[in-house]
Scaffold this active site. Structure first.
Site, mmCIF file in Angstrom:
data_model
loop_
_atom_site.group_PDB
_atom_site.id
_atom_site.type_symbol
_atom_site.label_atom_id
_atom_site.label_comp_id
_atom_site.label_asym_id
_atom_site.label_seq_id
_atom_site.Cartn_x
_atom_site.Cartn_y
_atom_site.Cartn_z
ATOM 1 N N GLY A 589 19.085 -13.176 21.034
ATOM 2 C CA GLY A 589 19.552 -12.332 20.625
ATOM 3 C C GLY A 589 20.626 -13.213 19.901
ATOM 4 C CD GLN A 590 22.591 -14.431 14.781
ATOM 5 O OE1 GLN A 590 21.422 -14.600 14.833
ATOM 6 N NE2 GLN A 590 23.411 -14.868 14.206
ATOM 7 N N GLY A 591 24.670 -11.933 18.927
ATOM 8 C CA GLY A 591 26.187 -11.319 18.394
ATOM 9 C C GLY A 591 27.207 -11.880 17.117
ATOM 10 C CE1 TYR A 593 32.212 -16.321 22.882
ATOM 11 C CE2 TYR A 593 30.398 -17.666 23.014
ATOM 12 C CZ TYR A 593 31.542 -17.534 23.411
ATOM 13 O OH TYR A 593 31.711 -18.674 24.363
ATOM 14 N N GLY A 594 28.516 -15.669 18.830
ATOM 15 C CA GLY A 594 27.498 -16.621 18.836
ATOM 16 C C GLY A 594 26.021 -16.073 18.716
ATOM 17 C CE LYS A 610 28.764 -14.262 25.505
ATOM 18 N NZ LYS A 610 29.361 -12.925 25.496
ATOM 19 C CG ASP A 706 32.921 -4.121 23.540
ATOM 20 O OD1 ASP A 706 32.735 -3.217 22.723
ATOM 21 O OD2 ASP A 706 31.821 -5.379 22.973
#
Length: 913
Positions: A589-591, A593-594, A610, A706
């Site tokens: 995964g990726q978002g 934040y990182g 993460k 969020d």
């Protein structure tokens, strides 16, 4: 004292004597127990090298860390009677060979990171009186064999991931006083056999997945004082009227248990002081006879469906009665409920830090961390205190301020101290509610405690040998900080050998000791010469950070940080190893934040890691916020943090791996196994309960800020867990006059499409901001649409369809069964949450109540698929996700009481579309 090269002869001789015992006499610990200890060590991972003494000598005579031995009459061997390894950052598993420690009285692995099952072989140790395994990551079911332990009086397995039923065999534990099984995933009914135990005092089973009706057999208990069963699912159950016959109960807490019916007459419980039934579905009126209970001080009936306060009810002035969230608070004549309908979030304010230094006193010496004794009868008296981390696990009080003096008198009495020797430096209410305290114990008008006095106090606290007044409930020791005393401890202690035995060994081996003393002394001098370049100041500083290494055999006494619910510090090397050097194949995964990687720890545990981008480093507020918040949040619908890494210019958060990914993954058009309506409803209810916990039970409460579909994660049973607390904020607390601010003024943060319009325009963050975001998620669940897609907003699109009277065109066609009446009710709730007017939105408790009502209204056979069917749908592992994190703890099981034997709903209705 005579010395050679600055090293005392006595210490040299004593060490050499014990070495000689091993050479001349061989092992004097029972050989079977030596083998068992070695097997235990082989299964443990010891990153801090706390067990390095376990690599040499005999366990009892070489003082292996945490191993306490005694001589058994008419036995040639020493036997291990206590294994005390709490809060040592150990991971790995507990070896079944522990069952070979046949004379063990105490098994203590509290506050570590152990995984795997509790070995059934523990049931072979018939001498056990204490098992304390709380604060680990143990899983699997509770062994029936523990029920064989007739001498066991305390079982603490709380704050793990243990599942399955509570064994009925536990009803054989006739010496049991304390069952602490809270914060796990235990399921099934509470065995009625437990309530026939003759001396049971405390039963803590809150925050599990227990179900079924509340057992009326509880009325048969002979000695039970505290029952805490919050956050379970006794759906459809009422409170048995026979509970009025319980004569010993002080505290009954059944918060958030899906209870129904009326509140029964409990006026026959003479000592009842604390009664919590909040966040249920209780209706009717408040029994008037509560006002006749002489010790009553706290009644919490918030968030039920109560509609009447009887005229005869006059709560005494000392009683706190909470009614917020009931119908009675919305009546046309609110005068009767005046003062009772205000929301409450905290028990009372933290005490903070008291004054330490008088302006008329000279500073204390700094060489041994002297402090002013705040309560000493001698003015300006400096002494070196002991630090104690202490927590009341289920206190029968709601306001500690009025009980502070009683606690001081009570605790110092059982510790055989004067009241002025105890200083409560700080106390804080935590979720549960539990009361966390940091205490300082000061010497009795002398500058220092003697070593024997330190050992006595530690043994009383860590050995569960003190008994507080019933009102304070059970306690637990979080830490015992030696501080400046650590350097004074002898290096050979704690073996359980008495002074006479040591003297005999010394006398019998003095010649051998002298023979080798010169060689040993020269070796010591040589080592010391290598360290002469280290400044005295550096050594003084090092004492504080290396206490556990220099006094290994007293590691349980030495300085260590307070372990908060299993949060672990990982090294960068551990993280790199777990992810094969952050190989692309491990990325899941990726978002913003990182990146998120799937990893595997040394003990085999699958985790999600993460890892922050470079531009997110250096004290990232989100990084610190998430660690601080998740370390103290515990709910089956909230994600659990395993640990973190903060080194090598890297910041990483480590969570348990989530095999079913995010809710958004299962709503996407590419999902091969779409969720059915019952699953979506269950996920919505789980998410609402998680956020409800943040708003009403976390202390202080929290606004998530969020909430979105990618932050709602699904475990192997499709249980929803709210994740990603990097943007969360603490809710406002009452000011000095007791007034509660309505909002927090803060910079707008969140995700487009989920943002509360009022918050976006005014920067005023409230609990209703999370309500709006969850409302968007509810609309996503039923429609499959994204919040913003192709320039269309989901709230506007659903509103238009809803007002037209035809919602068939927006319902997700992949659901095979979704009757219009349930879809309409579900969408109506989502739209209420998404109203522009903040005040018009429901509270989270109302959302959870409505979702539960919809679930209860489902036709028989449609409520939920079988667990087997849902496990089949989760057999594959997601390889890519848009989530910031794929993480979970073991969650609640689905209720399959209405599922067909095949696991498939018995009646299928086509989607109205």
């Amino acid at each position: 004292m005579a010395s050679f090269g600055g090293f005392p002869y006595a210490a040299i001789l004593l060490v050499l004597c014990i070495l000689h015992v091993d050479v001349v006499r061989g092992q004097i610990t029972h050989p079977t127990e030596v083998s068992a200890l070695n097997a235990i060590k082989d299964r443990l991972i010891d990153p801090m090298n706390k067990l390095k003494k376990w690599n040499r000598g005999d366990p009892c005579t070489s003082n292996w860390t945490g191993v306490i031995c005694h001589k058994i009459p008419n036995d040639a061997y020493l036997h291990v009677t206590e294994l005390e390894l709490f809060n040592m950052n150990l991971s790995g598993t507990l070896a079944p060979e522990v069952g070979l420690l046949s004379q063990l009285n105490k098994l203590d692995f509290m506050w570590n990171n152990l995984t795997g099952n509790i070995p059934k072989e523990i049931g072979n140790i018939t001498t056990l009186t204490l098992i304390t395994l709380n604060g680990n990551q143990l899983s699997g079911s509770l062994p029936d064999e523990i029920g064989y332990l007739q001498k066991l009086n305390r079982l603490q397995i709380d704050q793990n991931q243990i599942s399955g039923p509570i064994p009925k065999s536990f009803g054989n534990l006739t010496s049991m006083k304390h069952f602490h099984m809270n914060n796990n995933s235990l399921s099934g009914r509470i065995p009625t056999e437990l309530f026939r135990l003759p001396v049971l005092l405390h039963l803590l089973v809150d925050t599990n997945n227990l179900s079924g009706p509340l057992p009326p057999e509880l009325a048969e208990t002979r000695s039970l004082k505290i029952l805490q069963a919050d956050n379970n699912n006794f759906s459809g159950s009422s409170i048995p009227a026979v509970y009025n016959n319980i004569r010993t109960l002080l505290k009954l807490s059944l918060r958030n248990c899906s209870l129904q019916g009326v509140i029964p007459d409990l006026s026959g419980i003479p000592d009842l002081g604390y009664f919590d039934l909040s966040h249920n579905f209780l209706n009717g009126t408040i029994p008037a006879n509560f006002s006749g209970l002489p010790n009553l001080q706290f009644l919490d009936f918030q968030s039920n469906i109560l509609d009447t306060i009887p005229d005869a009810f006059e709560p005494p002035k000392a009683v706190t009665l909470l009614l917020f969230g009931n119908r009675v608070c919305d009546t046309s004549n609110p005068a009767r409920a005046a003062g009772l309908c205000q929301p409450t979030f905290v028990n009372d304010a933290p005490s903070g830090h008291g004054p330490q230094v008088s302006l008329n006193c000279a500073p204390c010496p700094t060489d041994r961390n002297y402090e002013y004794s705040p309560s000493s009868p001698l003015p300006c008296f400096c002494a070196v205190p002991l630090g104690v981390g202490f927590r009341l696990k289920s206190p029968g009080i709601a306001d500690f301020r009025s009980y502070k003096e009683a606690f001081e008198i009570d605790s110092t009495s059982v510790l055989d101290l004067s009241v002025y020797q105890l200083y409560i430096e700080q106390y804080t209410w935590e979720a549960g509610p539990r009361l966390n305290m940091h205490l300082k114990l000061f010497p009795n008008n002398t500058n220092l405690f003697t070593i024997s006095e330190v050992m006595r106090l530690r043994q009383l606290l860590a050995g569960w040998q003190i008994t507080l007044s019933d009102i304070f409930g059970p306690y637990e020791l979080l830490n015992f900080t030696l501080g400046s005393y650590a350097d004074d401890f002898p290096t050979v202690v704690s073996s359980g050998l008495n002074k006479g035995a040591l003297a005999g060994i010394l006398a019998g081996t003095i010649i051998a000791a002298i023979a080798v003393s010169v060689v040993s002394t020269l070796f010591i001098v040589r080592r010391r010469s290598k360290r002469r370049t280290v400044s005295r100041r550096s050594l003084d500083i090092k004492i504080q950070s290396t206490t556990s290494e220099e006094v290994d055999n007293f590691a349980v006494l030495s300085r260590y940080s307070v372990k908060i619910d299993g949060v672990r510090s990982f090294t960068f090397e551990e993280m790199a190893t777990a992810t094969n050097d952050f190989d692309d194949s491990a990325e899941i995964g990726q978002g913003g934040y990182g990146k998120v990687y799937k990893g595997k720890l040394a003990d085999g545990t699958a985790v999600a890691i993460k890892r922050a981008h470079e531009d997110s480093l250096q004290g990232s507020k989100e990084f610190v916020t998430e660690i601080e918040l998740l370390s103290r949040l515990h709910h089956r619908n909230l994600v659990s943090l395993i640990g973190y890494c903060d080194e090598e210019d890297e910041q990483m958060l480590v969570y348990e791996f989530m095999p079913n990914g995010t809710l958004r993954d299962h709503l996407s058009a590419t999902c091969k196994r779409p969720l059915n309506f019952a699953q979506r409803l269950h996920i919505a209810l789980g998410a609402a309960k998680g956020i409800l916990y943040l708003h009403t039970e976390a202390d202080p409460p929290i606004f998530h800020r969020d909430v979105k579909a990618t932050n709602i994660l699904l475990d192997s049973k499709f249980v929803a867990k709210v994740a990603d607390f990097g943007l969360s904020r603490l809710a406002p607390v009452p000011d000095i006059e007791g007034k509660l601010p309505a909002h927090i003024s803060t910079v707008v943060k969140g995700t487009p499409g989920y943002l509360d319009p009022e918050y976006f325009l005014t920067h005023k963050l409230t609990e209703k901001s999370d309500v709006y975001s969850l409302g968007v998620v509810l609309l996503e669940l039923l429609t499959g649409m994204k919040p913003i897609q192709f320039g269309k907003n989901i709230v506007r699109e659903v509103n238009t369809a809803y007002r037209s009277g035809d919602i068939s065109g927006i319902i997700d066609s992949r659901m095979s069964w979704c009757p219009p009446e349930f879809a309409t009710r579900f969408l109506s709730l989502g739209l209420k949450c998404c109203q522009d007017d903040t005040d018009a939105r429901p509270y989270m408790a109302e959302i959870a109540r409505e979702l539960d009502a919809i679930r209860s209204a489902l036709p028989e056979g449609e409520e939920l698929m079988s667990v087997t069917s849902m496990e089949m749908s989760s057999s594959g592992t997601l390889t890519q996700s848009t989530s910031n994190s794929l993480i979970t703890t073991t969650g609640e099981h689905f209720d399959i009481s209405h599922a067909s034997s095949s696991g498939v709903p018995s009646r299928m209705a086509m989607n109205p579309r």
